[in-house]
Design a protein around this motif. Sequence first.
Motif, PDB file in Angstrom:
ATOM      1  N   TYR A 102      -1.499  -5.492   5.573  1.00  0.00           N
ATOM      2  CA  TYR A 102      -0.575  -4.444   4.488  1.00  0.00           C
ATOM      3  C   TYR A 102      -2.098  -3.610   3.696  1.00  0.00           C
ATOM      4  O   TYR A 102      -0.899  -2.395   3.316  1.00  0.00           O
ATOM      5  CB  TYR A 102       0.112  -5.883   2.668  1.00  0.00           C
ATOM      6  CG  TYR A 102       0.593  -6.353   3.484  1.00  0.00           C
ATOM      7  CD1 TYR A 102       1.766  -6.242   2.582  1.00  0.00           C
ATOM      8  CD2 TYR A 102       0.733  -7.327   3.410  1.00  0.00           C
ATOM      9  CE1 TYR A 102       2.762  -6.905   3.671  1.00  0.00           C
ATOM     10  CE2 TYR A 102       1.599  -8.911   4.238  1.00  0.00           C
ATOM     11  CZ  TYR A 102       2.493  -8.219   3.916  1.00  0.00           C
ATOM     12  OH  TYR A 102       3.553  -8.572   3.883  1.00  0.00           O
ATOM     13  N   ILE A 132      -3.039 -10.826   6.310  1.00  0.00           N
ATOM     14  CA  ILE A 132      -3.168  -9.470   5.212  1.00  0.00           C
ATOM     15  C   ILE A 132      -3.523  -8.538   5.124  1.00  0.00           C
ATOM     16  O   ILE A 132      -2.973  -7.878   3.941  1.00  0.00           O
ATOM     17  CB  ILE A 132      -3.190  -9.890   4.100  1.00  0.00           C
ATOM     18  CG1 ILE A 132      -4.520 -11.221   3.921  1.00  0.00           C
ATOM     19  CG2 ILE A 132      -1.972 -11.829   3.378  1.00  0.00           C
ATOM     20  CD1 ILE A 132      -4.674 -12.073   2.540  1.00  0.00           C
ATOM     21  N   GLN A 142      -4.165 -10.173  -5.837  1.00  0.00           N
ATOM     22  CA  GLN A 142      -4.007  -8.517  -5.384  1.00  0.00           C
ATOM     23  C   GLN A 142      -3.533  -7.557  -6.214  1.00  0.00           C
ATOM     24  O   GLN A 142      -3.401  -8.042  -7.798  1.00  0.00           O
ATOM     25  CB  GLN A 142      -2.337  -8.844  -4.981  1.00  0.00           C
ATOM     26  CG  GLN A 142      -1.030  -9.466  -5.705  1.00  0.00           C
ATOM     27  CD  GLN A 142      -0.048  -9.474  -4.535  1.00  0.00           C
ATOM     28  OE1 GLN A 142       0.735  -9.060  -4.167  1.00  0.00           O
ATOM     29  NE2 GLN A 142       0.033 -11.439  -4.161  1.00  0.00           N
ATOM     30  N   PHE A 149      -6.431  -8.468  -1.969  1.00  0.00           N
ATOM     31  CA  PHE A 149      -5.715  -9.380  -1.599  1.00  0.00           C
ATOM     32  C   PHE A 149      -6.035 -10.750  -1.395  1.00  0.00           C
ATOM     33  O   PHE A 149      -6.743 -10.981   0.205  1.00  0.00           O
ATOM     34  CB  PHE A 149      -4.185  -9.061  -0.565  1.00  0.00           C
ATOM     35  CG  PHE A 149      -3.182  -9.266  -0.369  1.00  0.00           C
ATOM     36  CD1 PHE A 149      -2.443 -10.791  -1.207  1.00  0.00           C
ATOM     37  CD2 PHE A 149      -2.593  -9.471   0.706  1.00  0.00           C
ATOM     38  CE1 PHE A 149      -1.567 -10.924  -0.969  1.00  0.00           C
ATOM     39  CE2 PHE A 149      -1.649  -9.439   0.720  1.00  0.00           C
ATOM     40  CZ  PHE A 149      -1.099 -10.688  -0.124  1.00  0.00           C
ATOM     41  N   CYS A 165      -7.651  -2.048  -2.105  1.00  0.00           N
ATOM     42  CA  CYS A 165      -6.514  -2.752  -2.461  1.00  0.00           C
ATOM     43  C   CYS A 165      -8.030  -4.474  -2.573  1.00  0.00           C
ATOM     44  O   CYS A 165      -9.265  -4.579  -1.912  1.00  0.00           O
ATOM     45  CB  CYS A 165      -6.375  -3.159  -1.607  1.00  0.00           C
ATOM     46  SG  CYS A 165      -5.149  -1.606  -0.577  1.00  0.00           S
ATOM     47  N   PHE A 203       1.938  -5.997  -3.803  1.00  0.00           N
ATOM     48  CA  PHE A 203       2.693  -6.939  -2.179  1.00  0.00           C
ATOM     49  C   PHE A 203       4.203  -8.311  -2.097  1.00  0.00           C
ATOM     50  O   PHE A 203       5.264  -7.640  -1.773  1.00  0.00           O
ATOM     51  CB  PHE A 203       1.469  -7.406  -1.686  1.00  0.00           C
ATOM     52  CG  PHE A 203       0.843  -6.403  -1.274  1.00  0.00           C
ATOM     53  CD1 PHE A 203       0.699  -5.386  -0.104  1.00  0.00           C
ATOM     54  CD2 PHE A 203      -0.728  -6.487  -1.516  1.00  0.00           C
ATOM     55  CE1 PHE A 203      -0.017  -4.511  -0.211  1.00  0.00           C
ATOM     56  CE2 PHE A 203      -1.569  -5.959  -1.508  1.00  0.00           C
ATOM     57  CZ  PHE A 203      -1.752  -4.776  -0.296  1.00  0.00           C
ATOM     58  N   ASN A 204       3.349  -9.355  -2.875  1.00  0.00           N
ATOM     59  CA  ASN A 204       4.219 -10.452  -3.243  1.00  0.00           C
ATOM     60  C   ASN A 204       5.384  -9.760  -4.559  1.00  0.00           C
ATOM     61  O   ASN A 204       5.797 -10.467  -5.235  1.00  0.00           O
ATOM     62  CB  ASN A 204       4.231 -11.108  -3.346  1.00  0.00           C
ATOM     63  CG  ASN A 204       2.832 -12.075  -2.587  1.00  0.00           C
ATOM     64  OD1 ASN A 204       2.407 -11.984  -2.295  1.00  0.00           O
ATOM     65  ND2 ASN A 204       3.538 -11.999  -0.918  1.00  0.00           N
ATOM     66  N   VAL A 207       7.114  -3.423   1.519  1.00  0.00           N
ATOM     67  CA  VAL A 207       7.155  -2.586   1.050  1.00  0.00           C
ATOM     68  C   VAL A 207       7.405  -1.450   0.689  1.00  0.00           C
ATOM     69  O   VAL A 207       7.531  -0.828   0.239  1.00  0.00           O
ATOM     70  CB  VAL A 207       5.420  -3.185   0.635  1.00  0.00           C
ATOM     71  CG1 VAL A 207       5.264  -4.550   0.010  1.00  0.00           C
ATOM     72  CG2 VAL A 207       4.641  -2.988   2.354  1.00  0.00           C
ATOM     73  N   TRP A 233       6.913   1.583  -5.196  1.00  0.00           N
ATOM     74  CA  TRP A 233       5.975   2.442  -3.347  1.00  0.00           C
ATOM     75  C   TRP A 233       6.017   3.749  -3.397  1.00  0.00           C
ATOM     76  O   TRP A 233       5.377   5.007  -2.735  1.00  0.00           O
ATOM     77  CB  TRP A 233       5.910   1.398  -2.281  1.00  0.00           C
ATOM     78  CG  TRP A 233       5.022   0.429  -2.509  1.00  0.00           C
ATOM     79  CD1 TRP A 233       5.322  -1.257  -2.746  1.00  0.00           C
ATOM     80  CD2 TRP A 233       3.705   0.684  -2.840  1.00  0.00           C
ATOM     81  NE1 TRP A 233       4.001  -1.760  -2.567  1.00  0.00           N
ATOM     82  CE2 TRP A 233       2.735  -0.987  -2.654  1.00  0.00           C
ATOM     83  CE3 TRP A 233       2.676   1.019  -2.123  1.00  0.00           C
ATOM     84  CZ2 TRP A 233       1.525  -1.309  -2.421  1.00  0.00           C
ATOM     85  CZ3 TRP A 233       0.852   1.365  -2.545  1.00  0.00           C
ATOM     86  CH2 TRP A 233       0.483  -0.582  -2.706  1.00  0.00           C
TER      87      TRP A 233
END
Length: 332
Positions: free
Chosen positions: A179, A176, A235, A152, A150, A252-253, A124, A130
């Motif tokens: 992250y 996770i 997320q 997730f 956040c 994230f993905n 990321v 980002w």
Amino acid sequence: MTKTRWGILSTALIGTGKVIPGIQRSRTAEVTAIASRDLGRAKAAAAELGIPRAYGSYAELLADPDIEAVYNPLPNHLHVPLTLEAVAAGKHVLCEKPIGLDTADAERLLALPQDRLVMEAFMVRFHPQWLAAREAARSGALGEVRAIQCFFSYFNDDPQNIRNMADIGGGGILDIGCYPIVVARFIFEAEPLRVVALVDRDPVSGVDRLATAILDFGGGRRLDFTVSTQLTPFQRVEIVGTRKRLEVVIPFNAPQGEAGKTLADDGSQLGDRSAVASLTEPVDQYAEEADAFSAAVRGEIALPYGPADAVQNMRIIDALFRSEKSGAWETV
């Protein structure tokens, strides 16, 4: 720049499904070999992904003189041991997150020779969405950034899955929770002073399946996040300043090869009706990560994140687990 020749340790899905295709799309890297403890699986992956060589052991791949850099996506308890073996064989290593099981495990990487590069694989940090979010925080466009939120989650209760094996580093915080921690450090460009965590563990596997944490970065700045391995996949990241909030969509993905998207909202209307969408260039964040690492291998740039950065992330995670036990704030 001459392309950096990569070897892949194991046929883990994160590698075959995301990272290897990303490296193959990069401008400065190529995948030369893949290894598995099962030669048949290595050959099958090599054939499917167009990789020239397949090995039936990690040692064979590490002995290949053509390979310059290694990607290590093995289970968490093998991150540090196989990274050390790879460096001893003269390779540079991009190691999947988390870098180790705890701080003491990760600190073994601090004594590595300076001419061998080791970086934790937080892709990321190389995605334009980002980089744009950090620039918005730096520039004052959001005002004074004081809060990052956040969430997730995914659902996985398979007892045979490595993420549900506590003794080899399973659980949500290591998988996770790292992250939100790394992106808050990235945006605030600072380190948390203390943390507190509330954790629920699976009664059968013992892994943390739901965790909520607050990280105090000082100066009125904080990260709060919730991660879970047994909730509906979702997320979200919100970066909130005194003037505007910024939401990173699919933080994230991020879909490989597609544009990143952020939403900026000044709160002048209810909901997100005042939000302004911004798109960043279509990229594969794994390709961007491979390009940055390859450029560092070639000496064209300094390694942006080394073992010390990875160890710091583990110190924060360790503090969260201490807080789970103490029920109180813990210093980092």
